[in-house]
Design a protein around this motif. Structure first.
Motif, PDB file in Angstrom:
ATOM      1  N   GLN A 128       0.843  -1.205   0.000  1.00  0.00           N
ATOM      2  CA  GLN A 128       0.000   0.000   0.000  1.00  0.00           C
ATOM      3  C   GLN A 128       0.873   1.249   0.000  1.00  0.00           C
ATOM      4  OE1 GLN A 128      -2.411   0.026   3.568  1.00  0.00           O
ATOM      5  NE2 GLN A 128      -4.054  -1.203   2.655  1.00  0.00           N
ATOM      6  N   ILE A 129       0.340   2.329  -0.608  1.00  0.00           N
ATOM      7  CA  ILE A 129       0.775   3.665  -0.240  1.00  0.00           C
ATOM      8  C   ILE A 129      -0.356   4.217   0.622  1.00  0.00           C
ATOM      9  CG2 ILE A 129       2.285   4.158  -2.199  1.00  0.00           C
ATOM     10  CD1 ILE A 129      -0.072   5.657  -3.506  1.00  0.00           C
ATOM     11  N   GLY A 130      -0.027   5.028   1.605  1.00  0.00           N
ATOM     12  CA  GLY A 130      -1.077   5.543   2.473  1.00  0.00           C
ATOM     13  C   GLY A 130      -0.698   6.889   3.046  1.00  0.00           C
ATOM     14  N   ALA A 131      -1.692   7.629   3.499  1.00  0.00           N
ATOM     15  CA  ALA A 131      -1.457   8.941   4.100  1.00  0.00           C
ATOM     16  C   ALA A 131      -2.431   9.140   5.257  1.00  0.00           C
ATOM     17  CB  ALA A 131      -1.643  10.040   3.055  1.00  0.00           C
ATOM     18  N   GLU A 132      -1.949   9.751   6.332  1.00  0.00           N
ATOM     19  CA  GLU A 132      -2.795  10.011   7.500  1.00  0.00           C
ATOM     20  C   GLU A 132      -2.511  11.441   7.980  1.00  0.00           C
ATOM     21  OE1 GLU A 132      -4.649   7.350   8.102  1.00  0.00           O
ATOM     22  OE2 GLU A 132      -3.433   5.634   7.486  1.00  0.00           O
ATOM     23  N   ALA A 133      -3.570  12.185   8.267  1.00  0.00           N
ATOM     24  CA  ALA A 133      -3.414  13.517   8.869  1.00  0.00           C
ATOM     25  C   ALA A 133      -4.091  13.451  10.231  1.00  0.00           C
ATOM     26  CB  ALA A 133      -4.057  14.583   7.993  1.00  0.00           C
ATOM     27  N   ILE A 134      -3.281  13.531  11.296  1.00  0.00           N
ATOM     28  CA  ILE A 134      -3.777  13.289  12.648  1.00  0.00           C
ATOM     29  C   ILE A 134      -3.747  14.590  13.441  1.00  0.00           C
ATOM     30  CG2 ILE A 134      -3.504  11.856  14.712  1.00  0.00           C
ATOM     31  CD1 ILE A 134      -2.021   9.831  13.029  1.00  0.00           C
ATOM     32  N   GLY A 135      -4.902  14.953  14.013  1.00  0.00           N
ATOM     33  CA  GLY A 135      -4.928  16.117  14.896  1.00  0.00           C
ATOM     34  C   GLY A 135      -5.710  17.300  14.361  1.00  0.00           C
ATOM     35  N   ALA A 136      -6.539  17.096  13.342  1.00  0.00           N
ATOM     36  CA  ALA A 136      -7.383  18.197  12.868  1.00  0.00           C
ATOM     37  C   ALA A 136      -8.724  17.633  12.405  1.00  0.00           C
ATOM     38  CB  ALA A 136      -6.718  18.961  11.728  1.00  0.00           C
ATOM     39  N   GLY A 137      -9.809  18.288  12.813  1.00  0.00           N
ATOM     40  CA  GLY A 137     -11.144  17.808  12.470  1.00  0.00           C
ATOM     41  C   GLY A 137     -11.750  18.515  11.277  1.00  0.00           C
ATOM     42  N   SER A 138     -11.037  19.523  10.751  1.00  0.00           N
ATOM     43  CA  SER A 138     -11.602  20.335   9.678  1.00  0.00           C
ATOM     44  C   SER A 138     -11.900  19.527   8.426  1.00  0.00           C
ATOM     45  CB  SER A 138     -10.605  21.451   9.329  1.00  0.00           C
ATOM     46  OG  SER A 138     -10.869  21.951   8.042  1.00  0.00           O
ATOM     47  N   ALA A 139     -13.019  19.856   7.784  1.00  0.00           N
ATOM     48  CA  ALA A 139     -13.378  19.205   6.521  1.00  0.00           C
ATOM     49  C   ALA A 139     -12.326  19.455   5.451  1.00  0.00           C
ATOM     50  CB  ALA A 139     -14.737  19.728   6.051  1.00  0.00           C
ATOM     51  N   MET A 140     -11.527  20.513   5.652  1.00  0.00           N
ATOM     52  CA  MET A 140     -10.468  20.795   4.676  1.00  0.00           C
ATOM     53  C   MET A 140      -9.454  19.657   4.616  1.00  0.00           C
ATOM     54  SD  MET A 140      -9.308  24.678   4.327  1.00  0.00           S
ATOM     55  CE  MET A 140      -9.494  25.372   5.941  1.00  0.00           C
ATOM     56  N   VAL A 141      -9.207  19.000   5.738  1.00  0.00           N
ATOM     57  CA  VAL A 141      -8.232  17.905   5.740  1.00  0.00           C
ATOM     58  C   VAL A 141      -8.788  16.716   4.952  1.00  0.00           C
ATOM     59  CG1 VAL A 141      -6.577  16.640   7.142  1.00  0.00           C
ATOM     60  CG2 VAL A 141      -7.672  18.653   8.085  1.00  0.00           C
ATOM     61  N   ASP A 142     -10.074  16.416   5.144  1.00  0.00           N
ATOM     62  CA  ASP A 142     -10.699  15.324   4.387  1.00  0.00           C
ATOM     63  C   ASP A 142     -10.545  15.608   2.898  1.00  0.00           C
ATOM     64  OD1 ASP A 142     -11.946  15.929   6.955  1.00  0.00           O
ATOM     65  OD2 ASP A 142     -13.368  14.314   6.575  1.00  0.00           O
ATOM     66  N   ALA A 143     -10.886  16.864   2.518  1.00  0.00           N
ATOM     67  CA  ALA A 143     -10.849  17.231   1.098  1.00  0.00           C
ATOM     68  C   ALA A 143      -9.417  17.211   0.576  1.00  0.00           C
ATOM     69  CB  ALA A 143     -11.467  18.610   0.904  1.00  0.00           C
ATOM     70  N   GLU A 144      -8.473  17.726   1.386  1.00  0.00           N
ATOM     71  CA  GLU A 144      -7.062  17.722   0.950  1.00  0.00           C
ATOM     72  C   GLU A 144      -6.607  16.307   0.622  1.00  0.00           C
ATOM     73  OE1 GLU A 144      -3.719  19.957   2.808  1.00  0.00           O
ATOM     74  OE2 GLU A 144      -3.086  18.027   3.628  1.00  0.00           O
ATOM     75  N   LEU A 145      -6.920  15.369   1.519  1.00  0.00           N
ATOM     76  CA  LEU A 145      -6.443  13.999   1.323  1.00  0.00           C
ATOM     77  C   LEU A 145      -7.088  13.346   0.103  1.00  0.00           C
ATOM     78  CD1 LEU A 145      -6.097  12.913   5.016  1.00  0.00           C
ATOM     79  CD2 LEU A 145      -4.377  12.511   3.256  1.00  0.00           C
ATOM     80  N   ILE A 146      -8.378  13.586  -0.084  1.00  0.00           N
ATOM     81  CA  ILE A 146      -9.068  12.996  -1.240  1.00  0.00           C
ATOM     82  C   ILE A 146      -8.479  13.564  -2.539  1.00  0.00           C
ATOM     83  CG2 ILE A 146     -11.280  12.838  -2.447  1.00  0.00           C
ATOM     84  CD1 ILE A 146     -12.635  12.890   0.362  1.00  0.00           C
ATOM     85  N   ILE A 147      -8.223  14.877  -2.534  1.00  0.00           N
ATOM     86  CA  ILE A 147      -7.669  15.524  -3.737  1.00  0.00           C
ATOM     87  C   ILE A 147      -6.246  15.006  -4.010  1.00  0.00           C
ATOM     88  CG2 ILE A 147      -6.852  17.761  -4.609  1.00  0.00           C
ATOM     89  CD1 ILE A 147      -9.356  18.986  -3.099  1.00  0.00           C
ATOM     90  N   LEU A 148      -5.481  14.773  -2.943  1.00  0.00           N
ATOM     91  CA  LEU A 148      -4.111  14.258  -3.130  1.00  0.00           C
ATOM     92  C   LEU A 148      -4.125  12.858  -3.734  1.00  0.00           C
ATOM     93  CD1 LEU A 148      -2.419  15.517   0.166  1.00  0.00           C
ATOM     94  CD2 LEU A 148      -1.790  16.167  -2.169  1.00  0.00           C
ATOM     95  N   LEU A 149      -5.080  12.027  -3.308  1.00  0.00           N
ATOM     96  CA  LEU A 149      -5.134  10.671  -3.865  1.00  0.00           C
ATOM     97  C   LEU A 149      -5.579  10.716  -5.329  1.00  0.00           C
ATOM     98  CD1 LEU A 149      -4.767   7.656  -3.579  1.00  0.00           C
ATOM     99  CD2 LEU A 149      -6.994   7.498  -2.449  1.00  0.00           C
ATOM    100  N   ALA A 150      -6.559  11.550  -5.622  1.00  0.00           N
ATOM    101  CA  ALA A 150      -7.005  11.694  -7.018  1.00  0.00           C
ATOM    102  C   ALA A 150      -5.849  12.194  -7.884  1.00  0.00           C
ATOM    103  CB  ALA A 150      -8.187  12.659  -7.099  1.00  0.00           C
ATOM    104  N   GLY A 151      -5.065  13.143  -7.353  1.00  0.00           N
ATOM    105  CA  GLY A 151      -3.927  13.690  -8.093  1.00  0.00           C
ATOM    106  C   GLY A 151      -2.856  12.640  -8.334  1.00  0.00           C
ATOM    107  N   THR A 152      -2.632  11.803  -7.318  1.00  0.00           N
ATOM    108  CA  THR A 152      -1.636  10.739  -7.473  1.00  0.00           C
ATOM    109  C   THR A 152      -2.075   9.772  -8.580  1.00  0.00           C
ATOM    110  OG1 THR A 152      -1.132  10.949  -5.119  1.00  0.00           O
ATOM    111  CG2 THR A 152      -0.341   8.959  -6.220  1.00  0.00           C
TER     112      THR A 152
END
Ligand code: HAM
Length: 412
Positions: A128-152
């Motif tokens: 697997q490749i994987g990414a985790e952002a720990i310590g923030a509840g903002s919806a921006m983090v959810d969106a950032e991670l989804i956009i990063l995976l789509a970009g990859t």
């Protein structure tokens, strides 16, 4: 003849010809995630069994039947990691990372182990490749991670991955919904698979994942959590959606999307690709705001994803070719001279090779062709040398003493 061994069922060897494609996945992830402030983390490939029992959940398929668990010589129960999120939360707590500026953004790659029935795109050891952002509840983090995976995926040449999106709400809201779903399942008990019926109370959501025909028919009419989102859960999900809309990233809402791990709340998502056939999940993830606390840390919101490297490779339309070398040195007679020259070229940073199997001059020229080298150096028996451009076939005399400098300049 001695007995031949084979790689264990569900495993595979990565041969040199497969390496370029894998390296491309590693590089794409490193580039995308590195540029967004994610640092690479490595955790052990085995952990205490209890970490996964608690973290992934006792009622999940992974913990119930897919873990490679054994007792070590010291009598500890050890499990080869079936996934990366619980180990990374364990590391977050163990290293006191809550004291760092939040969120702590981490990415990883490596092997994972699940005792599953092997088929195309499904293995017992996979990567697997994987990414985790720990310590923030903002919806921006959810969106950032989804956009990063789509970009990859887009960088790698999978522009057509489909994004499925849903929200599971908060644990409290879900508890009410689970009761409703269990009641609905009980009403249709006769049509359900044994497995789903046995888990009506422990894990009713798993019924959405069943491939049993009767269960699927029942689930068509089942109540969905997505239709019951309220308050802050609904606001959070609306914000994730609006950020994805603003980024121009298309998605399909799918209220039947449940993930096979217990730690999720709120946003869940999965990328699928039709070219993959039965195992269509390229990658997925979601929010897991309770996991760090469950593993002994402070209450800490978090979100992440993982994608299967073997699935990505299957989805690639044209896998990249292996890197060719710069030069193949062909020896007329003096092989020791060729050997020394290759050594000097490599020291100068030129990717160089030569025949090591005693081939004839003609055989060496063929080998030079097969190596896809940009150039060949031909060392003539009379001490002179020629430089050949392998794509045009143009050939010119070159001063032997000037070979290394000429090729080193070209290789840079
Ligand atoms: P997962 O959906 O279980 O999530 O696995 C992620 C990806 O790993 C799948 O989409 C698939 O591409 C690949 N995969 C899973 N099992 C196999 C297998 N047996 N053979 C080949 N590929 C496989 C997780 O593992 C979560 N830890 C993701 C996550 C991170 N959630 C939050 N943060």
């Amino acid at each position: 003849m001695a007995r031949k061994h084979q790689a264990p069922k569900g495993t595979f060897d990565v041969l040199p010809a497969d390496e370029a494609a894998r390296a491309a996945v590693h590089e794409a992830a490193a580039r995308r995630l590195g540029a967004a402030g994610y640092g690479r983390i490595e955790t052990p490939v085995f952990e205490d069994t209890g970490l996964f029992e608690r973290g992934v959940g006792e009622s999940t398929d992974i913990v119930r039947k897919e873990m490679f668990t054994f007792e070590d010589q010291g009598g500890r129960s050890i499990t080869l990691r079936p996934e990366g999120t619980a180990p990374i939360c364990r590391a977050y707590v163990e290293h006191g990372m809550h004291r760092l500026p939040q969120p702590v953004k981490l990415w990883y790659r490596g092997p994972f182990f699940r005792y599953e029935r092997p088929q195309e795109g499904r293995f017992r050891q996979f990567n697997q490749i994987g990414a985790e952002a720990i310590g923030a509840g903002s919806a921006m983090v959810d969106a950032e991670l989804i956009i990063l995976l789509a970009g990859t995926f887009a960088d790698l040449g999978i522009p057509d991955a489909e994004l499925l999106l849903s929200s599971l709400g908060s644990p409290a809201a879900r508890a009410g919904y689970r009761g409703e779903l269990s009641d609905y399942l009980r009403e249709h008990e006769g049509d359900l698979s044994d497995d789903v019926r046995d888990r009506i109370d422990a894990n009713p959501m798993r019924a959405f994942d069943s491939d049993h025909a009767g269960t699927r028919a029942v689930m068509e009419g089942a109540p969905q959590m997505l239709d019951r989102l309220a308050g802050e859960d609904a606001e959070h999900f609306a914000e994730v959606r609006s950020l994805l809309d603003d980024a121009g990233l298309a998605y399909t809402l799918d209220g039947s999307l449940v993930r096979g791990l217990d730690y999720y709340n709120r946003t869940v998502f999965e990328f699928t690709c039709d070219r993959l056939g039965a195992q269509s999940g390229l990658g997925g993830g979601g929010r897991y705001d309770g996991l760090v606390e469950l593993l002994g840390g402070p209450p800490t919101p978090a979100v992440g994803w993982a994608a299967g490297i073997e699935r990505i490779l299957l989805a690639l339309e044209t896998p990249p070719d292996p890197e060719p070398i710069d030069v193949f040195v062909v020896a007329g007679e003096d092989r020791a001279r060729a050997f020394a020259l290759v050594g000097e070229l490599r020291e100068a940073g030129v990717a160089a090779d030569l025949d090591l199997a005693g081939r004839s001059f003609k055989g060496q020229m063929k080998q030079a062709d097969r190596s896809r080298a940009a150039h060949a150096v031909i060392l003539e028996p009379d001490g002179t040398a020629k430089l050949r451009d392998m794509s045009s076939g143009d050939q010119r005399e070159i001063e032997p003493a000037a070979i290394v400098a000429a090729l080193a300049a070209g290789a840079r």
